[in-house]
Design a protein around this motif. Sequence first.
Motif, PDB file in Angstrom:
ATOM      1  N   GLY A 121      30.316  45.657  26.848  1.00  0.00           N
ATOM      2  CA  GLY A 121      31.072  46.558  26.400  1.00  0.00           C
ATOM      3  C   GLY A 121      32.697  46.873  26.677  1.00  0.00           C
ATOM      4  O   GLY A 121      33.513  47.743  26.085  1.00  0.00           O
ATOM      5  N   GLN A 122      33.095  46.054  27.541  1.00  0.00           N
ATOM      6  CA  GLN A 122      34.551  46.146  28.168  1.00  0.00           C
ATOM      7  C   GLN A 122      35.386  45.191  27.232  1.00  0.00           C
ATOM      8  O   GLN A 122      34.730  44.253  26.377  1.00  0.00           O
ATOM      9  N   THR A 123      36.751  45.343  27.605  1.00  0.00           N
ATOM     10  CA  THR A 123      37.765  44.710  26.625  1.00  0.00           C
ATOM     11  C   THR A 123      38.584  43.977  27.655  1.00  0.00           C
ATOM     12  O   THR A 123      39.132  44.767  28.718  1.00  0.00           O
ATOM     13  N   ALA A 124      38.700  42.860  27.817  1.00  0.00           N
ATOM     14  CA  ALA A 124      39.580  42.098  28.460  1.00  0.00           C
ATOM     15  C   ALA A 124      40.891  41.431  27.884  1.00  0.00           C
ATOM     16  O   ALA A 124      40.678  40.817  26.829  1.00  0.00           O
ATOM     17  N   LEU A 125      42.163  41.682  28.352  1.00  0.00           N
ATOM     18  CA  LEU A 125      43.309  41.291  27.994  1.00  0.00           C
ATOM     19  C   LEU A 125      43.927  40.168  28.933  1.00  0.00           C
ATOM     20  O   LEU A 125      44.058  40.606  30.005  1.00  0.00           O
ATOM     21  N   VAL A 126      44.108  39.191  28.546  1.00  0.00           N
ATOM     22  CA  VAL A 126      44.594  37.801  29.077  1.00  0.00           C
ATOM     23  C   VAL A 126      45.906  37.670  28.580  1.00  0.00           C
ATOM     24  O   VAL A 126      46.108  37.152  27.501  1.00  0.00           O
ATOM     25  N   ARG A 127      46.992  37.801  29.348  1.00  0.00           N
ATOM     26  CA  ARG A 127      48.476  37.477  28.923  1.00  0.00           C
ATOM     27  C   ARG A 127      49.211  36.930  30.015  1.00  0.00           C
ATOM     28  O   ARG A 127      48.835  36.779  31.116  1.00  0.00           O
ATOM     29  N   PRO A 128      50.364  36.477  29.558  1.00  0.00           N
ATOM     30  CA  PRO A 128      51.358  35.869  30.664  1.00  0.00           C
ATOM     31  C   PRO A 128      51.585  36.635  31.709  1.00  0.00           C
ATOM     32  O   PRO A 128      51.779  38.050  31.910  1.00  0.00           O
ATOM     33  N   ALA A 129      51.349  36.159  32.939  1.00  0.00           N
ATOM     34  CA  ALA A 129      51.623  37.016  34.303  1.00  0.00           C
ATOM     35  C   ALA A 129      53.082  37.186  34.339  1.00  0.00           C
ATOM     36  O   ALA A 129      54.027  36.185  34.012  1.00  0.00           O
ATOM     37  N   SER A 130      53.484  38.370  34.975  1.00  0.00           N
ATOM     38  CA  SER A 130      55.018  38.717  35.006  1.00  0.00           C
ATOM     39  C   SER A 130      55.046  39.537  36.544  1.00  0.00           C
ATOM     40  O   SER A 130      54.121  40.310  36.513  1.00  0.00           O
ATOM     41  N   GLY A 131      56.085  39.559  36.802  1.00  0.00           N
ATOM     42  CA  GLY A 131      56.541  40.429  37.944  1.00  0.00           C
ATOM     43  C   GLY A 131      55.708  40.167  39.164  1.00  0.00           C
ATOM     44  O   GLY A 131      55.585  39.310  39.656  1.00  0.00           O
ATOM     45  N   GLU A 132      55.015  41.552  39.881  1.00  0.00           N
ATOM     46  CA  GLU A 132      54.236  41.546  40.794  1.00  0.00           C
ATOM     47  C   GLU A 132      52.939  40.392  40.665  1.00  0.00           C
ATOM     48  O   GLU A 132      52.435  39.818  41.655  1.00  0.00           O
ATOM     49  N   MET A 133      52.546  40.537  39.423  1.00  0.00           N
ATOM     50  CA  MET A 133      51.230  39.532  39.224  1.00  0.00           C
ATOM     51  C   MET A 133      51.520  38.258  39.344  1.00  0.00           C
ATOM     52  O   MET A 133      51.102  37.350  39.964  1.00  0.00           O
ATOM     53  N   LEU A 134      52.608  37.674  38.741  1.00  0.00           N
ATOM     54  CA  LEU A 134      53.046  36.427  38.917  1.00  0.00           C
ATOM     55  C   LEU A 134      53.404  35.956  40.320  1.00  0.00           C
ATOM     56  O   LEU A 134      53.129  34.866  40.866  1.00  0.00           O
ATOM     57  N   GLU A 135      54.254  36.863  41.329  1.00  0.00           N
ATOM     58  CA  GLU A 135      54.306  36.843  42.492  1.00  0.00           C
ATOM     59  C   GLU A 135      53.171  36.539  43.280  1.00  0.00           C
ATOM     60  O   GLU A 135      53.151  35.714  44.109  1.00  0.00           O
ATOM     61  N   GLU A 136      52.080  37.314  42.832  1.00  0.00           N
ATOM     62  CA  GLU A 136      50.834  37.102  43.854  1.00  0.00           C
ATOM     63  C   GLU A 136      50.077  35.966  43.340  1.00  0.00           C
ATOM     64  O   GLU A 136      49.574  35.179  44.211  1.00  0.00           O
ATOM     65  N   LEU A 137      50.211  35.526  42.317  1.00  0.00           N
ATOM     66  CA  LEU A 137      49.715  34.061  41.767  1.00  0.00           C
ATOM     67  C   LEU A 137      50.419  32.795  42.338  1.00  0.00           C
ATOM     68  O   LEU A 137      50.051  31.981  42.976  1.00  0.00           O
ATOM     69  N   GLN A 138      51.824  33.053  42.585  1.00  0.00           N
ATOM     70  CA  GLN A 138      52.550  32.158  43.207  1.00  0.00           C
ATOM     71  C   GLN A 138      52.023  31.971  44.899  1.00  0.00           C
ATOM     72  O   GLN A 138      52.076  30.893  45.316  1.00  0.00           O
ATOM     73  N   ARG A 139      51.898  33.184  45.276  1.00  0.00           N
ATOM     74  CA  ARG A 139      51.351  33.105  46.745  1.00  0.00           C
ATOM     75  C   ARG A 139      50.035  32.523  46.976  1.00  0.00           C
ATOM     76  O   ARG A 139      49.667  31.709  47.740  1.00  0.00           O
ATOM     77  N   TRP A 140      49.185  32.675  45.821  1.00  0.00           N
ATOM     78  CA  TRP A 140      47.970  32.121  46.010  1.00  0.00           C
ATOM     79  C   TRP A 140      48.127  30.367  45.810  1.00  0.00           C
ATOM     80  O   TRP A 140      47.543  29.646  46.582  1.00  0.00           O
ATOM     81  N   ASP A 141      48.834  30.152  44.930  1.00  0.00           N
ATOM     82  CA  ASP A 141      49.187  28.824  44.676  1.00  0.00           C
ATOM     83  C   ASP A 141      49.753  27.989  45.858  1.00  0.00           C
ATOM     84  O   ASP A 141      49.229  27.229  46.265  1.00  0.00           O
ATOM     85  N   THR A 142      50.692  28.711  46.782  1.00  0.00           N
ATOM     86  CA  THR A 142      51.171  28.236  47.919  1.00  0.00           C
ATOM     87  C   THR A 142      49.993  28.054  48.852  1.00  0.00           C
ATOM     88  O   THR A 142      49.855  27.073  49.571  1.00  0.00           O
ATOM     89  N   PHE A 143      49.182  29.180  48.922  1.00  0.00           N
ATOM     90  CA  PHE A 143      48.152  28.964  50.001  1.00  0.00           C
ATOM     91  C   PHE A 143      47.083  27.877  49.580  1.00  0.00           C
ATOM     92  O   PHE A 143      46.706  27.213  50.353  1.00  0.00           O
ATOM     93  N   THR A 144      46.761  28.069  48.504  1.00  0.00           N
ATOM     94  CA  THR A 144      45.524  27.034  47.963  1.00  0.00           C
ATOM     95  C   THR A 144      46.085  25.472  48.283  1.00  0.00           C
ATOM     96  O   THR A 144      45.477  24.572  48.420  1.00  0.00           O
ATOM     97  N   LEU A 145      47.365  25.328  47.454  1.00  0.00           N
ATOM     98  CA  LEU A 145      47.867  23.940  47.642  1.00  0.00           C
ATOM     99  C   LEU A 145      48.573  23.454  49.103  1.00  0.00           C
ATOM    100  O   LEU A 145      48.336  22.252  49.409  1.00  0.00           O
ATOM    101  N   LEU A 146      48.968  24.333  49.998  1.00  0.00           N
ATOM    102  CA  LEU A 146      49.649  23.915  51.169  1.00  0.00           C
ATOM    103  C   LEU A 146      48.727  24.035  52.368  1.00  0.00           C
ATOM    104  O   LEU A 146      48.980  23.380  53.522  1.00  0.00           O
ATOM    105  N   VAL A 147      47.691  25.103  52.241  1.00  0.00           N
ATOM    106  CA  VAL A 147      46.777  25.422  53.407  1.00  0.00           C
ATOM    107  C   VAL A 147      45.523  25.089  53.312  1.00  0.00           C
ATOM    108  O   VAL A 147      45.043  24.572  54.362  1.00  0.00           O
ATOM    109  N   LEU A 148      44.795  25.280  52.067  1.00  0.00           N
ATOM    110  CA  LEU A 148      43.373  25.002  52.197  1.00  0.00           C
ATOM    111  C   LEU A 148      43.242  23.340  52.205  1.00  0.00           C
ATOM    112  O   LEU A 148      44.007  22.488  51.766  1.00  0.00           O
ATOM    113  N   PRO A 149      42.295  22.994  52.797  1.00  0.00           N
ATOM    114  CA  PRO A 149      41.857  21.479  52.828  1.00  0.00           C
ATOM    115  C   PRO A 149      41.607  21.176  51.364  1.00  0.00           C
ATOM    116  O   PRO A 149      41.017  21.979  50.527  1.00  0.00           O
TER     117      PRO A 149
END
Length: 169
Positions: A121-149
């Motif tokens: 019954g819920q609705t999900a909207l997926v859109r291009p990330a921007s602002g704080e959401m894009l910054e958080e995604l970039q932190r995730w990318d840095t963490f997963t690509l450079l820190v995790l095995p």
Amino acid sequence: MADEPAWLTVLRSLVAGQHTPTGEVLDAGAEMLVFNDPDGPAVFQAPLARMLRPVPEEPGMVWIRPVVGGYRPVHRSSQDPYYAFNLSTARRRGLAVAHGEVLPADGDGQPSSVRLALHGGQTALVRPASGEMLEELQRWDTFTLLVLPSETLADLARLSEDSWHGPYA
């Protein structure tokens, strides 16, 4: 992939960051907002990790990974990342899609978005990330690509596990 619905093709492209204005996929990505009432406020919002897994034997079932659980380690040493994520919090989520539609691109050059009516019954909207959401995604990318095995990143990308053990669990 040629037989997949248009909404899934666009969703896949958004999550992968293929709408990048710079040519570098890490400069773009997707965010998801979830609504209990289509006319009400969002009850959940998070960037989406660059991971998506449709379930061929269950049409409309798609696994994603919202990026949540980020933190700055308190007692950082020189080997600790500047920013980390709790992998037990950033769990995979299944979207049981009853109906999906591609929304037209905005006039400001943004790519299309996807609206998903979920079986619950819920609705999900997926859109291009921007602002704080894009910054958080970039932190995730840095963490997963450079820190995790690499094995841990591969496990995350399979979107098949919910339990994590180790330093970031």
